[in-house]
Design a protein around this motif. Structure first.
Motif, PDB file in Angstrom:
ATOM      1  N   ILE A  41       0.874  -1.170   0.000  1.00  0.00           N
ATOM      2  CA  ILE A  41       0.000   0.000   0.000  1.00  0.00           C
ATOM      3  C   ILE A  41       0.910   1.218   0.000  1.00  0.00           C
ATOM      4  N   SER A  42       0.825   2.002  -1.062  1.00  0.00           N
ATOM      5  CA  SER A  42       1.757   3.114  -1.236  1.00  0.00           C
ATOM      6  C   SER A  42       1.082   4.290  -1.934  1.00  0.00           C
ATOM      7  N   THR A  43       1.429   5.498  -1.487  1.00  0.00           N
ATOM      8  CA  THR A  43       1.091   6.702  -2.245  1.00  0.00           C
ATOM      9  C   THR A  43       2.352   7.523  -2.508  1.00  0.00           C
ATOM     10  N   ILE A  44       3.517   6.852  -2.507  1.00  0.00           N
ATOM     11  CA  ILE A  44       4.758   7.505  -2.911  1.00  0.00           C
ATOM     12  C   ILE A  44       4.627   7.904  -4.389  1.00  0.00           C
ATOM     13  N   GLU A  45       5.118   9.082  -4.730  1.00  0.00           N
ATOM     14  CA  GLU A  45       5.025   9.563  -6.110  1.00  0.00           C
ATOM     15  C   GLU A  45       5.609   8.541  -7.085  1.00  0.00           C
ATOM     16  N   ASN A  46       4.877   8.286  -8.152  1.00  0.00           N
ATOM     17  CA  ASN A  46       5.236   7.292  -9.189  1.00  0.00           C
ATOM     18  C   ASN A  46       5.082   5.845  -8.724  1.00  0.00           C
ATOM     19  N   ASP A  47       4.638   5.645  -7.500  1.00  0.00           N
ATOM     20  CA  ASP A  47       4.380   4.293  -6.978  1.00  0.00           C
ATOM     21  C   ASP A  47       3.067   4.303  -6.208  1.00  0.00           C
ATOM     22  N   ILE A  48       1.991   4.640  -6.909  1.00  0.00           N
ATOM     23  CA  ILE A  48       0.668   4.757  -6.296  1.00  0.00           C
ATOM     24  C   ILE A  48      -0.063   3.422  -6.424  1.00  0.00           C
ATOM     25  N   SER A  49      -0.553   2.908  -5.318  1.00  0.00           N
ATOM     26  CA  SER A  49      -1.237   1.618  -5.328  1.00  0.00           C
ATOM     27  C   SER A  49      -2.543   1.676  -6.116  1.00  0.00           C
ATOM     28  N   ILE A  50      -2.801   0.581  -6.845  1.00  0.00           N
ATOM     29  CA  ILE A  50      -4.011   0.435  -7.660  1.00  0.00           C
ATOM     30  C   ILE A  50      -4.856  -0.697  -7.079  1.00  0.00           C
ATOM     31  N   VAL A  51      -6.138  -0.432  -6.862  1.00  0.00           N
ATOM     32  CA  VAL A  51      -7.050  -1.435  -6.299  1.00  0.00           C
ATOM     33  C   VAL A  51      -7.157  -2.632  -7.240  1.00  0.00           C
ATOM     34  N   SER A  52      -7.121  -3.841  -6.654  1.00  0.00           N
ATOM     35  CA  SER A  52      -7.158  -5.068  -7.471  1.00  0.00           C
ATOM     36  C   SER A  52      -8.442  -5.865  -7.297  1.00  0.00           C
ATOM     37  N   PHE A  68     -13.302  10.216  -1.459  1.00  0.00           N
ATOM     38  CA  PHE A  68     -13.923   9.818  -0.191  1.00  0.00           C
ATOM     39  C   PHE A  68     -12.905   9.924   0.954  1.00  0.00           C
ATOM     40  N   PRO A  69     -12.416  11.097   1.259  1.00  0.00           N
ATOM     41  CA  PRO A  69     -11.305  11.198   2.223  1.00  0.00           C
ATOM     42  C   PRO A  69     -11.639  10.679   3.618  1.00  0.00           C
ATOM     43  N   LYS A  70     -12.773  11.095   4.176  1.00  0.00           N
ATOM     44  CA  LYS A  70     -13.106  10.659   5.541  1.00  0.00           C
ATOM     45  C   LYS A  70     -13.518   9.193   5.575  1.00  0.00           C
ATOM     46  N   GLU A  71     -14.203   8.750   4.519  1.00  0.00           N
ATOM     47  CA  GLU A  71     -14.662   7.352   4.495  1.00  0.00           C
ATOM     48  C   GLU A  71     -13.485   6.384   4.406  1.00  0.00           C
ATOM     49  N   ILE A  72     -12.439   6.750   3.662  1.00  0.00           N
ATOM     50  CA  ILE A  72     -11.269   5.875   3.518  1.00  0.00           C
ATOM     51  C   ILE A  72     -10.301   6.076   4.687  1.00  0.00           C
ATOM     52  N   TYR A  78      -7.923  12.296   8.673  1.00  0.00           N
ATOM     53  CA  TYR A  78      -8.142  13.369   7.700  1.00  0.00           C
ATOM     54  C   TYR A  78      -7.792  14.731   8.289  1.00  0.00           C
ATOM     55  N   VAL A  79      -8.164  14.961   9.543  1.00  0.00           N
ATOM     56  CA  VAL A  79      -7.818  16.225  10.206  1.00  0.00           C
ATOM     57  C   VAL A  79      -6.302  16.372  10.302  1.00  0.00           C
ATOM     58  N   ALA A  80      -5.609  15.270  10.614  1.00  0.00           N
ATOM     59  CA  ALA A  80      -4.157  15.326  10.826  1.00  0.00           C
ATOM     60  C   ALA A  80      -3.368  15.407   9.523  1.00  0.00           C
ATOM     61  N   GLN A  84      -3.772  12.916   2.413  1.00  0.00           N
ATOM     62  CA  GLN A  84      -2.534  12.146   2.266  1.00  0.00           C
ATOM     63  C   GLN A  84      -2.654  10.832   3.026  1.00  0.00           C
ATOM     64  N   PHE A  85      -2.282   9.745   2.382  1.00  0.00           N
ATOM     65  CA  PHE A  85      -2.223   8.464   3.099  1.00  0.00           C
ATOM     66  C   PHE A  85      -0.881   8.428   3.830  1.00  0.00           C
ATOM     67  N   PRO A  86      -0.884   8.325   5.162  1.00  0.00           N
ATOM     68  CA  PRO A  86       0.338   8.607   5.918  1.00  0.00           C
ATOM     69  C   PRO A  86       1.298   7.440   6.104  1.00  0.00           C
ATOM     70  N   LEU A  87       0.940   6.240   5.640  1.00  0.00           N
ATOM     71  CA  LEU A  87       1.793   5.074   5.882  1.00  0.00           C
ATOM     72  C   LEU A  87       2.115   4.344   4.578  1.00  0.00           C
ATOM     73  N   LEU A  88       3.194   3.566   4.654  1.00  0.00           N
ATOM     74  CA  LEU A  88       3.655   2.741   3.528  1.00  0.00           C
ATOM     75  C   LEU A  88       3.891   1.335   4.068  1.00  0.00           C
ATOM     76  N   PHE A  89       3.359   0.340   3.361  1.00  0.00           N
ATOM     77  CA  PHE A  89       3.436  -1.062   3.793  1.00  0.00           C
ATOM     78  C   PHE A  89       4.204  -1.866   2.749  1.00  0.00           C
ATOM     79  N   LYS A  90       5.146  -2.691   3.232  1.00  0.00           N
ATOM     80  CA  LYS A  90       6.008  -3.459   2.327  1.00  0.00           C
ATOM     81  C   LYS A  90       6.270  -4.852   2.884  1.00  0.00           C
TER      82      LYS A  90
END
Length: 320
Positions: A41-52, A68-72, A78-80, A84-90
């Motif tokens: 799960i990534s939102t690093i630039e050029n490495d954005i995760s795509i739902v499968s 859907f910022p608050k729902e996701i 969202y307030v903090a 932006q998705f604040p974590l990266l999982f590997k």
């Protein structure tokens, strides 16, 4: 809009130290024998995760968050962090030793790279006999001592080496000098950042005979020269969320699932489950979803009541 647990296409990364265990052990669709990382799960630039899976299949995580910022993300996240998705999982497969490296804190990373810092944790999923990790210094060091050992190629003499086994956990605050040793498969949870200061790479060269870039000038100010207690001990009570790490960036619990477990959440934060052994079912809104070792699933914050069923070892991650 109907929300549901989200899976993503793995983003596979070739690394000079990578191998084939991401396929043989975690069933990732690698095509290279030097695949070192699967970004789950990534939102690093050029490495954005795509739902499968499901109705959102083919959409990027950023698209969903924008719509859907608050729902996701959850209202508190969202307030903090805004959208932006604040974590990266590997997941990582170290066939060979990784470089000795460290990551800057938020302040330095913002100033130098306009990025978050990189606080992270490792869960050892599989360790060969005599597999090791390097975490911090054996005793308190200094820029002068560190620099001299680096110059003399004796840096390993002052670094703390830990023999590891399956299930070991290490929490790496920013500034901690570290390296994953050969023979480890690791689940990694970290801030959304790809800022790494590599300080020693064993003089390795790539297929073209080139050494990898080092960042010794940047690293000097970023290193924590004190000793650290990075290894975490934790309970393993069945069908319970056993806390491993609780820091300002994320909370990680270990769930030894054996049978059924009901989970209730608020809408403050998303939840991520990393299946680190065996397999389990997740029942939500009358639907059953099946996950196996190596799967990483994002539960949108909108979903607050679900049930886990099966026999599995699961990492549960959220922001508290």
């Amino acid at each position: 809009m109907r929300f549901y647990p989200l899976l993503f296409e793995p983003i596979l990364k070739e690394r000079i130290w990578g191998g084939t265990k991401l396929k043989s052990y975690l069933n990732k669709p690698i095509i290279s024998e030097i695949t070192g990382e699967s970004w789950e799960i990534s939102t690093i630039e050029n490495d954005i995760s795509i739902v499968s899976n499901g109705d959102f299949k083919g959409k990027s995580l950023n698209e969903l968050i924008n719509e859907f910022p608050k729902e996701i993300l959850g209202s508190k996240v969202y307030v903090a962090f805004g959208k932006q998705f604040p974590l990266l999982f590997k997941y990582l497969d170290a066939r060979e030793d990784l470089s000795i490296q460290l990551h800057p804190n938020d302040e330095l990373a913002k100033k130098r790279h306009n990025s978050f810092g990189k606080t992270e944790m490792w869960y050892v999923m599989q360790a060969d006999n005599d597999a090791e990790l390097i975490v911090g210094f054996k005793k308190k060091s200094s820029p002068e001592e560190y620099t001299q050992h680096l110059k003399d190629k004796t840096l390993l003499n002052i670094l703390d080496t830990k023999k590891v086994q399956n299930g070991d956990v290490f929490f790496l605050a920013t500034g901690t000098i570290h390296a994953i040793g050969a023979g480890n498969v690791i689940a990694e949870i970290q801030q959304t950042s790809d800022i790494t200061y590599r300080v020693y790479d064993f003089d390795r060269v790539d297929a073209n005979g080139n050494k990898r870039e080092l960042h010794n000038d940047l690293a000097l100010e970023a290193i924590n020269y004190d000793t650290v207690e990075a290894q975490r001990t934790y309970s393993k009570i069945e069908n319970s969320a056993n806390e491993i790490v609780n820091c300002q960036y994320f909370t990680t619990n270990f769930i030894p699932l054996n049978g059924q477990m009901s989970i209730q959440k608020t809408k403050d934060s998303f939840t991520v489950f990393m299946c680190v052994d065996n397999h389990f079912e997740l029942i939500c809104d009358g639907e059953t979803y099946v996950y196996q070792k190596g799967d990483t699933v994002l539960i949108p914050a909108f979903l607050t009541d679900f049930q886990l069923n099966g026999k599995a070892s699961i990492l549960e991650i959220y922001i508290s």
